[in-house]
Design an enzyme around this catalytic site. Structure first.
Site, PDB file in Angstrom:
ATOM      1  CE  LYS A  11       0.778   3.555  -2.295  1.00  0.00           C
ATOM      2  NZ  LYS A  11      -0.468   3.563  -3.122  1.00  0.00           N
ATOM      3  CE1 TYR A  51      -0.544  -1.894  -3.200  1.00  0.00           C
ATOM      4  CE2 TYR A  51       1.501  -1.367  -4.332  1.00  0.00           C
ATOM      5  CZ  TYR A  51       0.456  -0.997  -3.508  1.00  0.00           C
ATOM      6  OH  TYR A  51       0.402   0.290  -3.004  1.00  0.00           O
ATOM      7  CG  ASN A 114      -2.651   6.353  -3.940  1.00  0.00           C
ATOM      8  OD1 ASN A 114      -1.506   5.920  -3.862  1.00  0.00           O
ATOM      9  ND2 ASN A 114      -3.718   5.580  -3.868  1.00  0.00           N
ATOM     10  CG  HIS A 117       0.006   0.571   1.514  1.00  0.00           C
ATOM     11  ND1 HIS A 117      -0.915  -0.155   0.795  1.00  0.00           N
ATOM     12  CD2 HIS A 117       0.248  -0.146   2.642  1.00  0.00           C
ATOM     13  CE1 HIS A 117      -1.187  -1.273   1.463  1.00  0.00           C
ATOM     14  NE2 HIS A 117      -0.491  -1.295   2.587  1.00  0.00           N
ATOM     15  CD  GLU A 128      -0.381  -4.489   3.645  1.00  0.00           C
ATOM     16  OE1 GLU A 128      -0.432  -3.500   4.420  1.00  0.00           O
ATOM     17  OE2 GLU A 128      -1.238  -4.702   2.760  1.00  0.00           O
TER      18      GLU A 128
HETATM   19  P1  DAT Z   1      -5.719   1.455  -1.253  1.00  0.00           P
HETATM   20  O1  DAT Z   1      -4.292   1.877  -1.539  1.00  0.00           O
HETATM   21  O2  DAT Z   1      -6.589   2.620  -0.919  1.00  0.00           O
HETATM   22  O3  DAT Z   1      -5.800   0.338  -0.243  1.00  0.00           O
HETATM   23  P2  DAT Z   1      -6.227  -0.543  -3.300  1.00  0.00           P
HETATM   24  O4  DAT Z   1      -5.661  -1.562  -2.362  1.00  0.00           O
HETATM   25  O5  DAT Z   1      -7.561  -0.822  -3.903  1.00  0.00           O
HETATM   26  O6  DAT Z   1      -6.295   0.894  -2.629  1.00  0.00           O
HETATM   27  O7  DAT Z   1      -5.209  -0.343  -4.502  1.00  0.00           O
HETATM   28  C1  DAT Z   1      -3.809  -0.333  -4.285  1.00  0.00           C
HETATM   29  C2  DAT Z   1      -3.196   0.778  -5.113  1.00  0.00           C
HETATM   30  O8  DAT Z   1      -3.383   0.500  -6.489  1.00  0.00           O
HETATM   31  C3  DAT Z   1      -3.824   2.147  -4.895  1.00  0.00           C
HETATM   32  O9  DAT Z   1      -3.266   2.824  -3.798  1.00  0.00           O
HETATM   33  C4  DAT Z   1      -3.543   2.834  -6.182  1.00  0.00           C
HETATM   34  C5  DAT Z   1      -3.631   1.712  -7.191  1.00  0.00           C
HETATM   35  N1  DAT Z   1      -4.972   1.639  -7.790  1.00  0.00           N
HETATM   36  C6  DAT Z   1      -6.086   1.118  -7.235  1.00  0.00           C
HETATM   37  N2  DAT Z   1      -7.143   1.231  -8.046  1.00  0.00           N
HETATM   38  C7  DAT Z   1      -6.657   1.821  -9.170  1.00  0.00           C
HETATM   39  C8  DAT Z   1      -7.238   2.215 -10.399  1.00  0.00           C
HETATM   40  N3  DAT Z   1      -8.533   2.028 -10.660  1.00  0.00           N
HETATM   41  N4  DAT Z   1      -6.431   2.822 -11.324  1.00  0.00           N
HETATM   42  C9  DAT Z   1      -5.122   3.036 -11.073  1.00  0.00           C
HETATM   43  N5  DAT Z   1      -4.503   2.687  -9.938  1.00  0.00           N
HETATM   44  C10 DAT Z   1      -5.265   2.086  -9.002  1.00  0.00           C
HETATM   45 MG    MG Z   2      -5.181  -1.632  -0.361  1.00  0.00          MG
END
Ligand code: DAT
Ligand code: MG
Length: 152
Positions: A11, A51, A114, A117, A128
């Protein structure tokens, strides 16, 4: 062996913090094969389809701003159980909870930044990959170390 392809994205924070090589190096040393890779700025349209599962959540708008805020590095990784392996190497979504030794656990401090991805299933991986790459940008080839990675 269950050969899989998964999608991963360094990212914008990972790119700006000089972590492309670190992340790529971990995947390469693990034995995962990079079969597609490009640096790009994710557009708002692409970000919203990528997303789409998070539309309506409180973090959706900031997430779109984050992912479109600068260049990212997209890649397709191939290997035995690649989807699960990459998820394990990334660590939990929140870098605070991610174990040391994982990418998020070693390099992050905030859920909204973070670093990486990785697809969470084969179905997401297919979706994706096709959002970021055309089929002729994904290359079939053998790495010379495969016989040493997988044995007979
Ligand atoms: P991952 O990236 O581990 O698959 P995800 O698909 O649940 O996680 O979420 C996509 C992204 O969205 C994640 O990398 C960071 C952001 N995100 C997820 N939950 C969040 C939260 N509670 N607060 C802020 N950002 C969040
Ligand atoms: Mg995810």
């Amino acid at each position: 062996m269950t050969k899989e392809r998964t999608f991963a994205l360094v990212k914008p924070d990972g790119v700006q913090r000089g972590l492309i090589g670190e992340v790529l190096s971990r995947f390469e040393r693990k034995g995962l094969k990079v079969v597609a890779m490009k640096l790009l700025v994710v557009t708002e349209d692409l970000a919203k389809s990528y997303y789409s599962e998070h539309i309506g959540k409180a973090f959706f708008e900031p997430l779109i701003r984050y992912i479109t805020s600068g260049p990212s590095v997209a890649m397709v990784l191939e290997g035995d159980e690649a989807v699960a392996v990459v998820r394990k190497m990334m660590g939990k979504t929140s870098p605070i909870e991610a174990d040391p030794g994982t990418i998020r656990g070693d390099f992050g401090l905030h859920i909204g930044r973070n670093i990486i991805h990785g697809s969470d299933s084969l179905t997401s991986a297919e979706r994706e990959m096709s959002l970021f790459f055309s089929s002729d940008e994904i290359v079939d080839f053998e790495r010379t170390d495969e016989q040493w990675l997988y044995g007979e």
